[in-house]
Enzyme design. Structure first.
Site, PDB file in Angstrom:
ATOM      1  N   LYS A  84       0.845  -1.203   0.000  1.00 27.71           N
ATOM      2  CA  LYS A  84       0.000   0.000   0.000  1.00 27.71           C
ATOM      3  C   LYS A  84       0.873   1.242   0.000  1.00 27.71           C
ATOM      4  CE  LYS A  84      -3.940   1.873   2.661  1.00 27.71           C
ATOM      5  NZ  LYS A  84      -4.733   1.680   3.909  1.00 27.71           N
ATOM      6  N   SER A 159      -9.672   2.067   3.011  1.00 22.43           N
ATOM      7  CA  SER A 159      -8.830   2.832   2.116  1.00 22.43           C
ATOM      8  C   SER A 159      -7.898   1.958   1.267  1.00 22.43           C
ATOM      9  CB  SER A 159      -7.976   3.812   2.925  1.00 22.43           C
ATOM     10  OG  SER A 159      -7.102   3.097   3.800  1.00 22.43           O
ATOM     11  N   SER A 183      -9.552  -0.555   7.117  1.00 19.96           N
ATOM     12  CA  SER A 183      -9.048  -0.469   5.736  1.00 19.96           C
ATOM     13  C   SER A 183      -8.338  -1.701   5.192  1.00 19.96           C
ATOM     14  CB  SER A 183      -8.130   0.735   5.595  1.00 19.96           C
ATOM     15  OG  SER A 183      -8.903   1.892   5.609  1.00 19.96           O
TER      16      SER A 183
HETATM   17  N1  GLN Z   1     -12.842   4.046   6.410  1.00 19.49           N
HETATM   18  C1  GLN Z   1     -12.248   4.455   7.653  1.00 19.49           C
HETATM   19  C2  GLN Z   1     -11.891   5.915   7.594  1.00 19.49           C
HETATM   20  O1  GLN Z   1     -12.125   6.516   6.587  1.00 19.49           O
HETATM   21  C3  GLN Z   1     -11.052   3.605   7.957  1.00 19.49           C
HETATM   22  C4  GLN Z   1      -9.826   4.062   7.285  1.00 19.49           C
HETATM   23  C5  GLN Z   1      -8.626   3.204   7.583  1.00 19.49           C
HETATM   24  O2  GLN Z   1      -8.719   2.149   8.195  1.00 19.49           O
HETATM   25  N2  GLN Z   1      -7.485   3.688   7.159  1.00 19.49           N
HETATM   26  O3  GLN Z   1     -11.396   6.464   8.538  1.00 19.49           O
END
Ligand code: GLN
Length: 514
Positions: A84, A159, A183
């Site tokens: 990532k 994400s 994410s």
């Molecule tokens: N979707 C969640 C957020 O927008 C989790 C994001 C993540 O785990 N990086 O904060």
């Protein structure tokens, strides 16, 4: 996944590692196969932001040479991995999906990348993500969205949608994600793959571009529980460079996955994570997984975690607060983009900073910085940030009470299957709700896994089931996960990803992966 397909990209990481170890295939061959696959399908999927073909082939050659020389190699030596783009990689661009880091090439590797390289894994490139890991769909990437391999009109989750899609589209057998509120697990659920958020402190955060430091954890993305276990063992374990790193070795995940036994295990179904608001097909597949575990000899009870109702609200105060502080380092002076405001003679540092942030940060990032700065401001700190921290404690206590009664907890990973691109883009709260079931684990620092439970009847899209264990008991997830996975493979007559539609391919050219 068997090691019998003529197409190496369909093999599991474990099968590739076994074939590499006996010289049946070379690392260069395996790497080329994946680079060709990326060139063929990534124009449609857009899982990758950068592909490092030359570096990957050089690393593969080094592994082949080391093997030929009889040097000792790690268990996954020669197996490709995608990382990532929030993880720093020396010599490979790292943007965190943001325009503000366009063109930044880190001068150092994150600890987990050092461990991947030392283990002989071959870095294919960096995967797409929501900007600074804020989002649940990868649509907040400054470089355009990733498409779900199951349906290119749908989101791959976020994400870390790029890492999950790369694995689901057979562009990489393994990938690294980061999970601050879901994410790794949510993209795994909506792409029919396996994703694990380790115990907080279980994998070094050194070299991760921080979103919310008290919640962030890197972990494995794979197509099977065993593959995820093998990757977890490579990246996990104590790192003196991360002050929050747990002083213990990586969990014995592979051994647990191979044992795969649930007899006598006590499993708790979380009442608050399910029911109303969860898609019918998600509930059906979840109930089926519960039944399979009961049939296999597990004892299943319902448990209640009443504070989970406030988890999302607490998370969206704690995360923006930490993010607003972490993102202050993007000041136009130190990294990446620098925008000089138009029509200003001799602009001040503040003016350059403002112009750079205005152009370099996307809307979701600005929204959270503003929210976090507000929640931390004097006069509001106690009312918002302070209250959220108290809720966090209550959530940890709910987990503690639950784990006093059961060994693992279980819920659907997400309320719905993959939604359509654009569907929730203008409604931040609807987007935030994708993570209702994953966020409590981050707030409490406990490990969680999502694995594919089957396809929803109404749309034919993958559904994820989530397993949660007490902190430092990550190995337990692999044991239960592998047992459930084996039963589900039988129920579905093979891997779910074999049912995914074939992707449109572009003729593979080397230029395509420059
Ligand atoms: N979707 C969640 C957020 O927008 C989790 C994001 C993540 O785990 N990086 O904060």
């Amino acid at each position: 996944m068997t090691g019998t397909s003529p197409d190496l990209t369909r093999w599991s990481a474990t099968d590739l590692a076994a074939a590499l170890a006996v010289g049946e295939v070379s690392a260069v061959e395996v790497t080329r196969a994946h680079l060709d696959r990326i060139a063929a399908v990534d124009p449609e999927v857009h899982a990758f932001l950068h592909v490092g073909a030359d570096g990957a082939l050089a690393a593969a050659r080094a592994v082949d040479d080391a093997r030929a020389a009889g040097r000792p190699l790690g268990p996954l030596a020669g197996v490709p991995v995608a990382v990532k783009d929030v993880v720093t990689t020396q010599g490979l661009p790292t943007t965190a999906g943001s325009r503000i880091l366009a063109g930044w090439v880190p001068p150092y590797d994150a600890t987990l990348v050092t461990r991947l390289r030392a283990g002989g894994l071959v870095l294919l490139g960096k995967t797409n993500m929501d900007e600074f890991a804020m989002g649940s769909s990868t649509e907040h990437s400054a470089y355009g969205p990733t498409h779900n391999p199951w349906d290119l009109e749908r989101i791959p989750g976020g994400s870390g949608g790029g890492s999950a899609a790369a694995v689901a589209a057979f562009e990489a057998p393994l990938a690294i994600g980061t999970d601050t509120g879901g994410s790794i697990r949510q993209p795994a659920a909506v792409t029919g793959t396996v994703g694990v958020k380790p115990t907080y402190g279980g994998v070094s955060r050194y070299g991760l571009i921080a979103l919310a430091s008290s919640l962030d954890q890197a972990g494995p993305c794979a197509r099977s529980v065993l593959d995820a276990a093998a990757l977890h063992e490579v990246i996990g374990g104590h790192d003196p460079r991360d002050s929050t790193s747990i002083d213990a070795p990586a969990p014995a995940a592979v051994e647990a996955a191979r044992r795969a036994d649930v007899r006598g295990l006590r499993i708790g179904v979380v009442r608050e994570l399910g029911g109303d608001g969860y898609q019918a097909g998600v509930r059906t597949r979840f109930d089926e997984s519960v039944q399979l575990l009961v049939d296999a000899g597990a004892e299943v009870v319902e448990v209640s975690c009443p504070s989970f109702e406030y988890a999302l609200a607490a998370y969206y105060l704690i995360l923006p607060s930490e993010a607003s502080s972490n993102l202050a380092r993007f000041d136009a002076m130190r990294y990446g983009l620098r925008v000089v405001p138009d029509g200003v003679d001799a602009p001040t540092a503040e003016q350059v900073m403002a112009a750079t942030r205005d152009a370099g940060f996307g809307d979701e990032v600005k929204r959270r910085i503003i929210l976090g700065t507000y929640a931390l401001s004097s006069g509001y700190y106690d009312a918002y940030y302070g209250q959220a921290q108290k809720v966090r404690t209550l959530i940890a206590r709910d987990f503690e009470a639950a784990f006093g009664r059961v060994d693992v907890l279980m819920s659907p990973t997400t309320p719905t299957t993959a939604f359509r691109l654009g569907e929730k883009l203008d409604d931040p709260v609807a987007m935030y709700l994708s993570d209702v079931a994953t966020i409590p684990a981050n707030l409490a620092g406990i490990p969680g896994m999502s694995l594919p439970a089957g396809l929803a009847d109404e749309d034919g899209l993958p559904v994820g089931v989530q397993l949660l264990a007490p902190a430092t008991h990550d190995a337990r997830l692999y044991g239960v996960g592998a047992a459930l996975e084996a039963m589900l493979l039988e129920r579905w007559g093979g891997p779910l990803l074999d049912r995914a539609p074939a992707l449109p391919t572009t003729a593979p050219t080397r230029e395509g992966v420059a």
